[in-house]
Design an enzyme around this catalytic site. Structure first.
Site, PDB file in Angstrom:
ATOM      1  N   SER A 247      -4.102  -1.486  -2.648  1.00  0.00           N
ATOM      2  CA  SER A 247      -3.697  -2.752  -2.040  1.00  0.00           C
ATOM      3  C   SER A 247      -2.687  -3.416  -2.972  1.00  0.00           C
ATOM      4  O   SER A 247      -1.930  -2.739  -3.669  1.00  0.00           O
ATOM      5  CB  SER A 247      -4.938  -3.631  -1.810  1.00  0.00           C
ATOM      6  OG  SER A 247      -4.604  -4.849  -1.188  1.00  0.00           O
TER       7      SER A 247
ATOM      8  N   LYS B 109      -2.818  -5.809   4.370  1.00  0.00           N
ATOM      9  CA  LYS B 109      -3.560  -5.579   3.132  1.00  0.00           C
ATOM     10  C   LYS B 109      -4.900  -6.326   3.135  1.00  0.00           C
ATOM     11  O   LYS B 109      -5.898  -5.824   2.607  1.00  0.00           O
ATOM     12  CB  LYS B 109      -2.716  -5.986   1.918  1.00  0.00           C
ATOM     13  CG  LYS B 109      -1.527  -5.065   1.664  1.00  0.00           C
ATOM     14  CD  LYS B 109      -1.958  -3.608   1.470  1.00  0.00           C
ATOM     15  CE  LYS B 109      -0.793  -2.707   1.089  1.00  0.00           C
ATOM     16  NZ  LYS B 109      -1.207  -1.289   0.912  1.00  0.00           N
TER      17      LYS B 109
ATOM     18  N   TYR C  73       2.741  -8.195   5.990  1.00  0.00           N
ATOM     19  CA  TYR C  73       2.256  -7.329   4.907  1.00  0.00           C
ATOM     20  C   TYR C  73       0.870  -7.780   4.447  1.00  0.00           C
ATOM     21  O   TYR C  73      -0.041  -6.960   4.290  1.00  0.00           O
ATOM     22  CB  TYR C  73       3.245  -7.365   3.753  1.00  0.00           C
ATOM     23  CG  TYR C  73       2.883  -6.469   2.588  1.00  0.00           C
ATOM     24  CD1 TYR C  73       2.978  -5.088   2.697  1.00  0.00           C
ATOM     25  CD2 TYR C  73       2.446  -7.011   1.380  1.00  0.00           C
ATOM     26  CE1 TYR C  73       2.650  -4.260   1.628  1.00  0.00           C
ATOM     27  CE2 TYR C  73       2.119  -6.196   0.310  1.00  0.00           C
ATOM     28  CZ  TYR C  73       2.217  -4.828   0.437  1.00  0.00           C
ATOM     29  OH  TYR C  73       1.887  -4.011  -0.612  1.00  0.00           O
TER      30      TYR C  73
END
Length: 285
Positions: A136, A154, A150
């Site tokens: 991550s 994650k 994004y």
């Protein structure tokens, strides 16, 4: 006994560095990359070091990824360590992302790791051993301007991994989430902005300024990817500086910048919880 590692996104950056380090340390590595021909130099370095190069697009459907794992397991008879490292990013204001961009990013960053993990678990369960590593970033804990898509992927990967860890630990399978700071890989050089670009209304705003900072930081990141790979390896196998952490932590934060940002996030969450305590406790029957 040498372990068998399956590492996605091994064509460059942290994935390649980790693969080479594991090979140097005497382990067997299956290095998965989307296009070995386009990444010929990386593929050759893996093979010269004794590893196997495996063509794999992690954004493919569940059935294809399951079959790919069956093929990979047949190489050495098992997979002991799955490193879900492949990922992609698209930056921009949240309102600009297209359906295609959202879908493709989640297919790579979330669905792919989910399907690959599903595929390796039966074998690990039967052997009552194994390690699932989810790569991550501090973006998996802290949302920032232009990173909403994004961060969403994650955050999702980390939520999956956290719940997973509580399901599979009794089978002897470890789970590790690696939260990276800014490391000097090609991540920022490969940064893509949303197709629609920055709308005029966002010019000069926090989002616009964030994109400028990312562009300016490319090639100047303070993190050493070789050291990051070494620390990851140590925590996974229980050796070296990071060895004592094996099996004792769920999240491994790498990079001073990531540590500072995540610490600030935790402190803000604690502050919010304390400020809202009376309201929180007022809702019971």
């Amino acid at each position: 006994m040498a372990s068998v590692w399956f590492i996605t996104g091994a064509s460059n950056g942290l994935g390649l560095t980790l693969a080479l380090h594991a090979l140097k340390s005497g382990h067997n590595v299956i290095a998965a990359m989307r296009n070995p021909t386009r990444s010929a130099d990386a593929a050759k370095s893996i093979e010269v070091a004794g590893g196997k190069v495996f063509q794999l697009d992690v954004s493919r459907p569940q059935g294809e990824l399951s079959k790919a794992i069956e093929t990979a397991e047949a190489i050495y008879g098992r997979i002991d360590v799955l490193v879900n490292n492949a990922g992609c990013s698209v930056f921009g204001p949240a309102e600009t992302f297209s359906e295609r961009e959202i879908t493709e990013l989640f297919q790579t960053n979330v669905f792919g790791p989910f399907y690959l993990t599903q595929a390796v678990l039966p074998g690990m369960r039967s052997r009552r051993s194994g390690t699932i590593v989810s790569v991550s970033s501090n973006g998996g804990q802290v949302g920032t301007p232009t990173c909403s898509l994004y961060a969403a992927s994650k955050f999702s990967l980390e939520g999956f991994s956290e719940a997973l860890s509580k399901e599979i630990s009794e089978f002897g399978i470890s789970t590790l989430i690696v939260e990276l700071g800014a490391f000097r890989t090609n991540f920022l050089h490969a940064m893509k902005a949303s197709e629609k670009g920055i709308p005029k209304a966002y010019q000069g705003t926090a989002a616009d300024q964030a994109l400028d900072r990312f562009k300016a930081a490319a090639g100047k990141q303070i993190g050493d990817p070789t050291k990051a790979a070494e620390r990851m390896f140590e925590v996974i196998v229980g050796e070296g500086q990071g060895g004592p952490l094996k099996g004792k932590i769920l999240r491994l934060v790498l990079g001073k910048d990531a540590h500072a940002r995540i610490t600030a996030k935790i402190e803000q969450q604690q502050s919010d919880m304390e400020a809202a305590r009376e309201v929180t406790f007022s809702t019971d029957l």
